[in-house]
Design an enzyme around this catalytic site. Structure first.
Site, PDB file in Angstrom:
ATOM      1  N   GLY A 135       0.828  -1.204   0.000  1.00  0.00           N
ATOM      2  CA  GLY A 135       0.000   0.000   0.000  1.00  0.00           C
ATOM      3  C   GLY A 135       0.865   1.257   0.000  1.00  0.00           C
ATOM      4  O   GLY A 135       2.062   1.211   0.304  1.00  0.00           O
ATOM      5  N   CYS A 136       0.243   2.385  -0.318  1.00  0.00           N
ATOM      6  CA  CYS A 136       1.009   3.636  -0.454  1.00  0.00           C
ATOM      7  C   CYS A 136       1.452   4.161   0.924  1.00  0.00           C
ATOM      8  O   CYS A 136       2.643   4.408   1.148  1.00  0.00           O
ATOM      9  CB  CYS A 136       0.210   4.672  -1.231  1.00  0.00           C
ATOM     10  SG  CYS A 136      -1.498   4.885  -0.690  1.00  0.00           S
ATOM     11  N   PHE A 137       0.514   4.313   1.859  1.00  0.00           N
ATOM     12  CA  PHE A 137       0.911   4.721   3.216  1.00  0.00           C
ATOM     13  C   PHE A 137       1.878   3.683   3.797  1.00  0.00           C
ATOM     14  O   PHE A 137       2.862   4.020   4.448  1.00  0.00           O
ATOM     15  CB  PHE A 137      -0.307   4.781   4.143  1.00  0.00           C
ATOM     16  CG  PHE A 137      -1.007   6.112   4.199  1.00  0.00           C
ATOM     17  CD1 PHE A 137      -0.294   7.286   4.367  1.00  0.00           C
ATOM     18  CD2 PHE A 137      -2.389   6.190   4.117  1.00  0.00           C
ATOM     19  CE1 PHE A 137      -0.950   8.515   4.450  1.00  0.00           C
ATOM     20  CE2 PHE A 137      -3.053   7.405   4.191  1.00  0.00           C
ATOM     21  CZ  PHE A 137      -2.335   8.572   4.356  1.00  0.00           C
ATOM     22  N   ALA A 138       1.566   2.395   3.546  1.00  0.00           N
ATOM     23  CA  ALA A 138       2.403   1.321   4.100  1.00  0.00           C
ATOM     24  C   ALA A 138       3.840   1.442   3.603  1.00  0.00           C
ATOM     25  O   ALA A 138       4.794   1.210   4.355  1.00  0.00           O
ATOM     26  CB  ALA A 138       1.818  -0.039   3.731  1.00  0.00           C
ATOM     27  N   THR A 139       4.019   1.819   2.339  1.00  0.00           N
ATOM     28  CA  THR A 139       5.374   1.956   1.794  1.00  0.00           C
ATOM     29  C   THR A 139       6.112   3.098   2.493  1.00  0.00           C
ATOM     30  O   THR A 139       7.244   2.918   2.982  1.00  0.00           O
ATOM     31  CB  THR A 139       5.313   2.211   0.269  1.00  0.00           C
ATOM     32  OG1 THR A 139       4.730   1.062  -0.357  1.00  0.00           O
ATOM     33  CG2 THR A 139       6.692   2.456  -0.320  1.00  0.00           C
TER      34      THR A 139
END
Ligand code: NAP
Length: 324
Positions: A135-139
């Protein structure tokens, strides 16, 4: 040339993939599938691709692709893998949440998805046939925290602000210009869905990591990018932490530890993550910036494809930031 297909071609991440793949020197785009836009020109949705492709969206997936990218909304990728006979020789890169968590990483036909964060799993990605793209936030958050997984002594606190493209193409009350412009708000405080994958990676990196990660996601009034801050108590100096991060990222193609205070525009339109490390009042403060559609989605998906096909990691994704 690698024969590539895209499933769910009308959305934001699919459009961003097409922008990368039309210029990738080792890729031939075989098809772009779209349920909502079948039969229409790809440029009727992705206007900026005029002059770059004459393709039309197709309704069904043709056979013969070397790799397909799944660019659909939540739950649709698992459904696709259940209903579709994907050639055993076709690799799959899924951009959704569907196969990211360890207990969800196996499809109904027993295909195993590897979590596609190259900074954590590069060797496994090189040998993988199926990738769950993070995921984007996760990255942004994992890149800020993973090297510190074994030194964090207490709870972690994260504030991260995202652009409106993070929510996809479908206009909603909180992506409507009149509401979003000159506005700010937080959402899903302490219970964002990316906390699961972040927690699993922290355990993998930090063997026994069991601290609470307090994450406050914030909507920003800009189109793209994630600006994240993470802080935690530590006895180490900023220099000691920095050298730990530099060692962790010594082979990373796109993640850079820098000395200046980072800002979003230096990574927007690139596949980079920039990290700045400070120590203030006994707390280590990490600032992490990415482009949510590139390092947070389609750029990282192409980086994973490059690794899976034995290409240099940068191929087709050395991009120019907007800078100003
Ligand atoms: N946006 C991000 O920053 C981001 C970052 C990381 C991961 N992801 C994940 O990636 C997946 C895709 O995200 P996304 O941002 O690309 O979602 P999106 O823009 O909302 O697109 C999702 C799907 O909507 C469909 N669609 C239906 N009607 C449409 C229309 N009129 N115009 C355009 N598309 C239409 C498209 O499928 P058809 O073409 O088949 O109709 C498309 O695949 C999601 O699972 C998301 O969680 C997104």
């Amino acid at each position: 040339m690698i024969k590539v297909g895209i499933i769910g071609g009308a959305g934001y991440t699919a459009g961003e993939l097409l922008r990368l793949l039309v210029n990738h020197p080792k890729v031939q785009i075989s098809f772009v599938q779209s349920t909502s836009q079948a039969g229409k020109a790809v440029t009727s949705i992705h206007h900026d691709l005029v002059g770059s492709t004459n393709m039309e969206f197709v309704a069904e997936m043709p056979k013969g692709a070397d790799v397909i990218f799944l660019c659909m909304g939540h739950g649709k990728s698992r459904e696709f893998m259940e209903k579709t006979l994907v050639d055993s020789t076709t690799k799959v890169i899924d951009l959704s949440h569907d196969f990211r968590l360890k207990d969800k990483s196996i499809a109904s036909d027993h295909r195993v998805f590897i979590y596609g964060l190259p900074e954590l799993n590069k060797n496994a990605i090189k040998g993988a046939n199926h990738i769950a793209n993070p995921g984007c936030f996760a990255t942004a958050i994992q890149l800020a925290l993973l090297p510190a997984a074994d030194i964090i002594q207490d709870d972690v606190h994260i504030h991260a602000i995202t652009g409106a493209t993070g929510a996809g193409q479908n206009p909603t009350a909180t992506t409507h210009f009149s509401w979003r412009n000159n506005n700010v708000s937080h959402y899903k405080a302490f219970e964002h869905q990316h906390l699961g994958e972040i927690g699993e990676s922290m355990v993998q990196a930090g063997k026994g990591f069991d601290h609470t990660i307090n994450f406050l996601p914030i909507r920003g009034d800009f189109a793209r990018g994630i600006f994240a801050t993470a802080y935690f108590k530590s006895d180490l100096t900023a220099e000691e932490v920095k050298s730990k991060y530099q060692k962790f990222y010594k082979d990373a193609a796109f993640t850079h530890v820098v000395d200046h205070k980072v800002s979003l525009k230096e990574v927007v339109n690139t596949n980079k993550c920039v990290l700045n490390i400070e120590k203030i009042d006994g707390k280590i403060l990490i600032t992490s910036c990415i482009d949510n559609l590139l390092k947070g989605a389609s750029g990282q998906a192409v980086q994973n494809m490059n690794l899976m096909f034995g290409l240099p990691e940068h191929t087709g994704i050395q991009l120019k930031s907007i800078a100003f």
